[in-house]
Design a protein around this motif. Structure first.
Motif, PDB file in Angstrom:
ATOM      1  N   GLY A  13       0.791  -1.222   0.000  1.00 33.17           N
ATOM      2  CA  GLY A  13       0.000   0.000   0.000  1.00 33.17           C
ATOM      3  C   GLY A  13       0.821   1.268   0.000  1.00 33.17           C
ATOM      4  O   GLY A  13       0.395   2.281   0.563  1.00 33.17           O
ATOM      5  N   CYS A  14       1.991   1.255  -0.627  1.00 34.01           N
ATOM      6  CA  CYS A  14       2.840   2.451  -0.660  1.00 34.01           C
ATOM      7  C   CYS A  14       2.135   3.581  -1.406  1.00 34.01           C
ATOM      8  O   CYS A  14       1.423   3.343  -2.394  1.00 34.01           O
ATOM      9  CB  CYS A  14       4.165   2.147  -1.335  1.00 34.01           C
ATOM     10  N   VAL A  15       2.380   4.802  -0.969  1.00 36.92           N
ATOM     11  CA  VAL A  15       1.729   5.948  -1.588  1.00 36.92           C
ATOM     12  C   VAL A  15       2.084   6.053  -3.068  1.00 36.92           C
ATOM     13  O   VAL A  15       1.286   6.534  -3.883  1.00 36.92           O
ATOM     14  CB  VAL A  15       2.085   7.253  -0.831  1.00 36.92           C
ATOM     15  N   GLU A  16       3.252   5.572  -3.454  1.00 36.06           N
ATOM     16  CA  GLU A  16       3.645   5.625  -4.857  1.00 36.06           C
ATOM     17  C   GLU A  16       2.705   4.815  -5.737  1.00 36.06           C
ATOM     18  O   GLU A  16       2.533   5.124  -6.921  1.00 36.06           O
ATOM     19  CB  GLU A  16       5.087   5.121  -5.000  1.00 36.06           C
ATOM     20  N   LEU A  17       2.090   3.769  -5.171  1.00 34.24           N
ATOM     21  CA  LEU A  17       1.157   2.941  -5.928  1.00 34.24           C
ATOM     22  C   LEU A  17      -0.165   3.651  -6.189  1.00 34.24           C
ATOM     23  O   LEU A  17      -0.972   3.200  -7.011  1.00 34.24           O
ATOM     24  CB  LEU A  17       0.884   1.632  -5.187  1.00 34.24           C
ATOM     25  N   TYR A  18      -0.391   4.767  -5.502  1.00 33.89           N
ATOM     26  CA  TYR A  18      -1.639   5.522  -5.638  1.00 33.89           C
ATOM     27  C   TYR A  18      -1.401   6.928  -6.189  1.00 33.89           C
ATOM     28  O   TYR A  18      -2.227   7.440  -6.946  1.00 33.89           O
ATOM     29  CB  TYR A  18      -2.342   5.638  -4.277  1.00 33.89           C
ATOM     30  N   ALA A  19      -0.295   7.539  -5.787  1.00 36.30           N
ATOM     31  CA  ALA A  19      -0.056   8.944  -6.141  1.00 36.30           C
ATOM     32  C   ALA A  19       1.006   9.128  -7.216  1.00 36.30           C
ATOM     33  O   ALA A  19       1.044  10.172  -7.864  1.00 36.30           O
ATOM     34  CB  ALA A  19       0.365   9.727  -4.890  1.00 36.30           C
ATOM     35  N   GLY A  20       1.878   8.151  -7.397  1.00 38.10           N
ATOM     36  CA  GLY A  20       2.996   8.307  -8.315  1.00 38.10           C
ATOM     37  C   GLY A  20       2.573   8.378  -9.774  1.00 38.10           C
ATOM     38  O   GLY A  20       1.490   7.934 -10.153  1.00 38.10           O
ATOM     39  N   PRO A  21       3.407   8.947 -10.637  1.00 38.12           N
ATOM     40  CA  PRO A  21       3.092   9.048 -12.056  1.00 38.12           C
ATOM     41  C   PRO A  21       2.726   7.717 -12.712  1.00 38.12           C
ATOM     42  O   PRO A  21       1.820   7.669 -13.543  1.00 38.12           O
ATOM     43  CB  PRO A  21       4.389   9.616 -12.649  1.00 38.12           C
ATOM     44  N   HIS A  22       3.416   6.633 -12.339  1.00 40.55           N
ATOM     45  CA  HIS A  22       3.081   5.336 -12.951  1.00 40.55           C
ATOM     46  C   HIS A  22       1.654   4.920 -12.599  1.00 40.55           C
ATOM     47  O   HIS A  22       0.943   4.334 -13.436  1.00 40.55           O
ATOM     48  CB  HIS A  22       4.075   4.268 -12.485  1.00 40.55           C
ATOM     49  N   ALA A  23       1.214   5.217 -11.362  1.00 46.62           N
ATOM     50  CA  ALA A  23      -0.145   4.876 -10.958  1.00 46.62           C
ATOM     51  C   ALA A  23      -1.169   5.693 -11.737  1.00 46.62           C
ATOM     52  O   ALA A  23      -2.206   5.177 -12.181  1.00 46.62           O
ATOM     53  CB  ALA A  23      -0.309   5.106  -9.456  1.00 46.62           C
ATOM     54  N   VAL A  24      -0.887   6.980 -11.911  1.00 49.67           N
ATOM     55  CA  VAL A  24      -1.791   7.852 -12.668  1.00 49.67           C
ATOM     56  C   VAL A  24      -1.882   7.386 -14.114  1.00 49.67           C
ATOM     57  O   VAL A  24      -2.968   7.323 -14.702  1.00 49.67           O
ATOM     58  CB  VAL A  24      -1.311   9.320 -12.589  1.00 49.67           C
ATOM     59  N   ILE A  25      -0.743   7.044 -14.696  1.00 45.84           N
ATOM     60  CA  ILE A  25      -0.722   6.582 -16.091  1.00 45.84           C
ATOM     61  C   ILE A  25      -1.509   5.289 -16.241  1.00 45.84           C
ATOM     62  O   ILE A  25      -2.263   5.102 -17.216  1.00 45.84           O
ATOM     63  CB  ILE A  25       0.732   6.396 -16.567  1.00 45.84           C
ATOM     64  N   ALA A  26      -1.326   4.360 -15.296  1.00 47.11           N
ATOM     65  CA  ALA A  26      -2.045   3.078 -15.374  1.00 47.11           C
ATOM     66  C   ALA A  26      -3.556   3.298 -15.371  1.00 47.11           C
ATOM     67  O   ALA A  26      -4.294   2.662 -16.139  1.00 47.11           O
ATOM     68  CB  ALA A  26      -1.639   2.182 -14.201  1.00 47.11           C
ATOM     69  N   ARG A  27      -4.036   4.207 -14.526  1.00 49.01           N
ATOM     70  CA  ARG A  27      -5.474   4.476 -14.472  1.00 49.01           C
ATOM     71  C   ARG A  27      -5.926   5.198 -15.739  1.00 49.01           C
ATOM     72  O   ARG A  27      -7.053   4.975 -16.217  1.00 49.01           O
ATOM     73  CB  ARG A  27      -5.800   5.298 -13.227  1.00 49.01           C
ATOM     74  N   ALA A  28      -5.085   6.052 -16.274  1.00 49.00           N
ATOM     75  CA  ALA A  28      -5.431   6.745 -17.515  1.00 49.00           C
ATOM     76  C   ALA A  28      -5.509   5.758 -18.680  1.00 49.00           C
ATOM     77  O   ALA A  28      -6.380   5.879 -19.555  1.00 49.00           O
ATOM     78  CB  ALA A  28      -4.398   7.829 -17.810  1.00 49.00           C
TER      79      ALA A  28
END
Length: 404
Positions: free
Chosen positions: A257-272
């Protein structure tokens, strides 16, 4: 004898730092601020003048006696080179003694190149940059490298950084020093960004602040009253690996549950990407994280509701981790730096300021200000350049502490 030389070097660095940050300044004022004798200050200033890093600028206004000669830094006397080493791209900057960028070069990231080949390319590109600026190599005090962690600063190697996995244990500073002829120092990119803020006087003297750096990952550099906190192994501030969900997905770092998995650029890109696949947003993805995140950010600031929601979600998750940082460190200020904030920094500042103001434990005692870095996307590279200037010329401040 060694201890005497160390104290003298520290005093000289202290004097230089004051001239740089508060000049034009007189010898009398230096003595008053430092507590050193007039004779000691005169000797130190004589050395600095001989080194060429300080110059006399004329006399100030008289206060009844003979007007005092003023001293100021000679910016063009020394230069520092900084490199922000990233997986998608790398940035070189050359900065003078005042912290002004006089040259900049951006290059593609390593891609399929191994570290040995890429470092050779870095050395060649740096040589071309310095030749184009017509800088005497003797005036370059060193080369600072800012890289994502974890790192071993003393050994000069990256150790297990997820975005630069192939670089683990590669002798980065030793090899780059061999190829360029410059002394090389490695530091965490977030710490380097924090150093740059201090060097340019963008933070208040005596304050405790953190520079939250987001490129393709998330980190934080922490400064206590002009002193960098690096931790025992120079890997302090891995903010991206603060858990915001104990039952969340496993992170490559081993945590959950690291914040990078939710807030990081890779997480944003994956959801996009998921949204694009279902027709919710029309975006083209390049596979380069920095470019793809910038595309989502551009859509957000031009009014696409889904893209805006993705950025706002990222900002809220990041703010959750920052609240914990504020509670633990008792910060005065927060500075946001790094390429991920270039287009949408205002959204992150607004969101983080609001959440910290509502949830920080000490919110009723003090206001924690949140703002963008004065150095923009070059924060880590410029910080790396000022790091070598600081360590070589003014080691008195921004030293490392471990709070042991």
């Amino acid at each position: 004898m060694v201890e005497t030389m160390r104290r003298r070097g520290s005093s000289k660095g202290r004097a230089l730092d004051l001239i740089r940050s508060q000049g034009p300044i007189s010898r009398v004022e230096l003595a008053e601020i430092t507590g050193l004798t007039q004779a000691t200050i005169s000797n130190l200033v004589r050395e600095l003048l001989a080194d060429g890093v300080v110059s006399e600028t004329g006399r100030g206004e008289s206060s009844g006696g003979k007007p005092r000669m003023r001293l100021e830094i000679n910016p063009a006397s020394r230069f520092g080179v900084g490199v922000d080493l990233g997986a998608d791209s790398s940035t070189f900057v050359v900065a003078d003694l005042a912290g002004t960028i006089i040259g900049r070069l951006g290059i593609d990231g390593p891609g399929a190149l191994g570290p040995a080949d890429y470092v050779r390319r870095m050395a060649d590109d740096l040589a071309h940059l310095l030749d184009g600026l017509d800088i005497d190599r003797a005036a370059v005090v060193g080369l600072g490298i800012a890289a994502p962690g974890p790192i071993d600063r003393e050994a000069g190697v990256i150790v297990g950084a997820p975005s630069l996995a192939a670089w683990s244990e590669f002798p980065l500073t030793a090899e780059l020093s061999r190829l360029t002829g410059f002394s090389c120092v490695l530091d965490n990119d977030a710490t380097a960004a924090a150093l740059g803020e201090f060097w340019l006087g963008a933070t208040e003297v005596g304050s405790t602040y953190a520079s939250v750096y987001m490129g393709t990952g998330i980190g934080a550099g922490i400064v206590f009253d002009g002193t960098v906190y690096r931790g025992s192994r120079s890997n302090v501030g891995e903010l991206g690996h603060v858990s915001v969900d104990a039952r969340g997905p496993e992170c490559p770092c081993g945590n959950r549950g690291c914040v990078e998995l939710y807030a990081g650029p890779h997480a944003v890109i994956a959801r996009a990407r998921e949204a694009a696949a279902s027709g919710g947003i029309d975006l083209e993805f390049t596979g380069v994280a920095a470019a793809d995140f910038a595309a989502v950010a551009e859509a957000a600031i031009t009014g696409h509701p889904l893209a805006l929601a993705l950025i706002e979600d990222s900002a809220e998750y990041l703010a959750e981790a920052i609240v914990s940082l504020v509670n633990i460190i008792d910060l005065d200020h927060l500075v946001l730096a790094g390429s991920a904030f270039e287009k949408v920094g205002a959204i992150y500042v607004r969101t983080i300021q609001h959440i910290v103001g509502e949830r920080a434990l000490s919110r009723h005692l003090q206001h924690v200000s949140v703002r963008m870095s004065v150095n923009g996307t070059d924060a880590a590279a410029l910080g790396a350049a000022t790091m070598v200037l600081q360590e070589q010329l003014s080691p008195r401040s921004l030293q490392s502490v471990t709070l042991a």
